[in-house]
Scaffold this motif. Structure first.
Motif, mmCIF file in Angstrom:
data_model
loop_
_atom_site.group_PDB
_atom_site.id
_atom_site.type_symbol
_atom_site.label_atom_id
_atom_site.label_comp_id
_atom_site.label_asym_id
_atom_site.label_seq_id
_atom_site.Cartn_x
_atom_site.Cartn_y
_atom_site.Cartn_z
ATOM 1 N N LEU A 1 39.566 31.290 40.090
ATOM 2 C CA LEU A 1 40.472 30.318 40.684
ATOM 3 C C LEU A 1 40.450 30.475 42.200
ATOM 4 N N SER A 2 40.753 29.393 42.901
ATOM 5 C CA SER A 2 40.719 29.474 44.371
ATOM 6 C C SER A 2 41.984 30.111 44.926
ATOM 7 N N GLY A 3 43.076 30.049 44.170
ATOM 8 C CA GLY A 3 44.265 30.832 44.485
ATOM 9 C C GLY A 3 44.941 30.553 45.804
ATOM 10 N N GLY A 4 44.634 29.416 46.428
ATOM 11 C CA GLY A 4 45.214 29.119 47.726
ATOM 12 C C GLY A 4 44.239 29.293 48.878
ATOM 13 N N TYR A 5 43.084 29.909 48.608
ATOM 14 C CA TYR A 5 42.038 29.974 49.635
ATOM 15 C C TYR A 5 41.524 28.559 49.905
ATOM 16 N N SER A 6 41.103 28.291 51.139
ATOM 17 C CA SER A 6 40.444 27.012 51.429
ATOM 18 C C SER A 6 39.094 26.985 50.720
ATOM 19 N N THR A 7 38.502 25.802 50.620
ATOM 20 C CA THR A 7 37.204 25.677 49.938
ATOM 21 C C THR A 7 36.168 26.614 50.546
ATOM 22 N N ASP A 8 36.046 26.617 51.866
ATOM 23 C CA ASP A 8 35.023 27.440 52.533
ATOM 24 C C ASP A 8 35.218 28.918 52.261
ATOM 25 N N VAL A 9 36.446 29.392 52.374
ATOM 26 C CA VAL A 9 36.734 30.813 52.149
ATOM 27 C C VAL A 9 36.496 31.174 50.679
ATOM 28 N N ALA A 10 36.993 30.334 49.771
ATOM 29 C CA ALA A 10 36.809 30.587 48.335
ATOM 30 C C ALA A 10 35.317 30.635 47.978
ATOM 31 N N ASN A 11 34.551 29.693 48.533
ATOM 32 C CA ASN A 11 33.111 29.663 48.247
ATOM 33 C C ASN A 11 32.406 30.918 48.751
ATOM 34 N N GLU A 12 32.737 31.353 49.960
ATOM 35 C CA GLU A 12 32.102 32.557 50.526
ATOM 36 C C GLU A 12 32.422 33.788 49.689
ATOM 37 N N LEU B 1 40.078 34.275 36.632
ATOM 38 C CA LEU B 1 40.605 35.361 37.451
ATOM 39 C C LEU B 1 40.539 35.028 38.939
ATOM 40 N N THR B 2 41.423 35.643 39.691
ATOM 41 C CA THR B 2 41.370 35.540 41.143
ATOM 42 C C THR B 2 40.088 36.206 41.637
ATOM 43 N N ILE B 3 39.437 35.619 42.636
ATOM 44 C CA ILE B 3 38.221 36.233 43.197
ATOM 45 C C ILE B 3 38.602 37.629 43.702
ATOM 46 N N PRO B 4 37.909 38.673 43.215
ATOM 47 C CA PRO B 4 38.375 40.042 43.483
ATOM 48 C C PRO B 4 38.098 40.536 44.899
ATOM 49 N N THR B 5 38.922 41.506 45.318
ATOM 50 C CA THR B 5 38.746 42.146 46.627
ATOM 51 C C THR B 5 37.476 42.988 46.638
ATOM 52 N N ILE B 6 37.261 43.759 45.555
ATOM 53 C CA ILE B 6 36.045 44.575 45.443
ATOM 54 C C ILE B 6 34.972 43.740 44.743
ATOM 55 N N THR B 7 33.891 43.478 45.436
ATOM 56 C CA THR B 7 32.811 42.644 44.903
ATOM 57 C C THR B 7 32.289 43.201 43.577
ATOM 58 N N VAL C 1 29.343 36.146 46.544
ATOM 59 C CA VAL C 1 28.899 37.548 46.482
ATOM 60 C C VAL C 1 29.208 38.208 45.137
ATOM 61 N N ASN C 2 29.888 37.494 44.246
ATOM 62 C CA ASN C 2 30.218 38.039 42.926
ATOM 63 C C ASN C 2 29.273 37.479 41.865
ATOM 64 N N ASP C 3 28.335 38.277 41.424
ATOM 65 C CA ASP C 3 27.301 37.841 40.478
ATOM 66 C C ASP C 3 27.924 37.387 39.148
ATOM 67 N N GLY C 4 27.517 36.215 38.689
ATOM 68 C CA GLY C 4 27.918 35.753 37.366
ATOM 69 C C GLY C 4 29.284 35.096 37.299
ATOM 70 N N LEU C 5 30.018 35.125 38.409
ATOM 71 C CA LEU C 5 31.328 34.494 38.463
ATOM 72 C C LEU C 5 31.147 33.050 38.933
ATOM 73 N N ILE C 6 31.744 32.097 38.211
ATOM 74 C CA ILE C 6 31.632 30.697 38.619
ATOM 75 C C ILE C 6 33.022 30.154 38.951
ATOM 76 N N ALA C 7 33.065 29.044 39.649
ATOM 77 C CA ALA C 7 34.340 28.498 40.127
ATOM 78 C C ALA C 7 35.078 27.713 39.050
ATOM 79 N N SER C 8 36.403 27.758 39.150
ATOM 80 C CA SER C 8 37.260 26.792 38.469
ATOM 81 C C SER C 8 38.366 26.452 39.459
ATOM 82 N N PHE C 9 38.002 25.636 40.442
ATOM 83 C CA PHE C 9 38.872 25.356 41.572
ATOM 84 C C PHE C 9 39.668 24.070 41.370
ATOM 85 N N SER C 10 40.883 24.068 41.897
ATOM 86 C CA SER C 10 41.739 22.890 41.858
ATOM 87 C C SER C 10 41.918 22.341 43.273
#
Length: 294
Positions: free
Chosen positions: A238-249, A214-220, A253-262
């Motif tokens: 997914l990083s969805g077009g966010y840069s690495t730094d923005v996607a990581n930040e 899923l896209t990193i949500p707006t509401i944490t 803040v989302n507990d239990g969500l892990i990355a699947s970045f390209s």
């Protein structure tokens, strides 16, 4: 399906690397890597070059199971070899990383504010080959652009229908209904999507397990109920077009969500880097994505 792989994906610390750019997105991936379109004259040469790029990533000492749980492959990558082994076997046996396969054929035209998947006519055949290549699970992507309940329902219906076909073949599907990060209705889309996903998850049998991308949500933490659902192996972002730094930040803040970045995994890599430079850049990206995921 190997129980140890299931356990690793469900409970392991780390993230899933997405190395699955396909026909349409390959030229952009190569361009970002410093390989211009005049470096190849046909599709075959283009795919040779992208396999060289992926091989360089996968064989890098930085790319290992200490921080990477799984890797999503493009179909051609699954059918090619690294150091004499099929890519899935190389990942599993040499790296201890669980292999997944992208099975969708791209996006259909937009309708009701969404893009469903194009038909996957050869899915059964692809799944058979995936099992021969020791692939653990699959991934398929749709895109949501507007908070249209009918469109979002159509996307999730299609994803779960295909997902059940994948489960029946003995693999674990990653269901990916991406919400466009540029949608002016992103927050509304995510609320509708969550409800639709929960409804479908609640109708799965005890032996039917899925993953969600899923896209990193707006509401944490809006997806907490999905992360905790008994039929969900793991929820990845997914990083969805966010840069690495923005996607990581946003991920942190989302507990239990892990990355699947390209893109966020490979954005600082370049074909002209020495192996030392390349491995250092890749290690830095992996470390930052891992830290955000754990």
């Amino acid at each position: 399906m190997q129980k140890s792989q299931f356990e690793k994906i469900k409970n392991g610390k780390g993230f899933i690397a997405a190395l699955d750019q396909s026909g349409g997105s390959t030229p952009n991936a190569l361009a970002a890597y410093g390989v211009s379109k005049d470096a190849y004259s046909n599709e075959g040469e283009m795919f040779d070059l992208v396999h060289e790029m992926r091989t360089r990533i996968i064989t890098s000492p930085a790319f290992n199971s200490d921080k990477i749980l799984g890797a999503i492959l493009f179909e051609q990558t699954m059918d090619r070899k690294i150091e004499g082994m099929y890519t899935g076997d190389y990942l599993a046996e040499k790296k201890g990383i669980v292999p997944f396969l992208k099975v969708d054929k791209g996006l259909a035209e937009e309708s009701n504010g969404v893009q469903r998947m194009k038909p996957i006519d050869d899915l059964d055949e692809t799944l058979e080959r995936a099992k021969e290549r020791h692939i653990f699970g699959t991934k398929m992507r749709s895109v949501i652009k507007e908070a249209n309940p009918e469109g979002i329902k159509a996307v999730v219906d299609q994803q779960f229908k295909t997902g059940k076909q994948i489960i029946a073949a003995g693999l674990v599907p990653i269901i990916e209904p991406e919400v466009d990060i540029n949608s002016p209705e992103k927050e509304k889309c995510e609320a509708l999507l969550k409800d639709e996903l929960l409804d479908h998850l609640n109708h799965l049998q005890e032996n039917e397990n899925v993953m969600l991308k899923l896209t990193i949500p707006t509401i944490t933490n809006i997806y907490k109920s999905l992360i905790n659902h008994p039929r969900v192996v793991r929820v990845v972002a997914l990083s969805g077009g966010y840069s690495t730094d923005v996607a990581n930040e946003k991920l942190k803040v989302n507990d239990g969500l892990i990355a699947s970045f390209s893109r966020a995994l490979s954005q600082d890599l370049n074909v002209n880097q020495t192996d030392t430079e390349f491995n250092e850049k890749l290690a830095k990206a992996i470390d930052s994505i891992y830290d955000a995921s754990v």
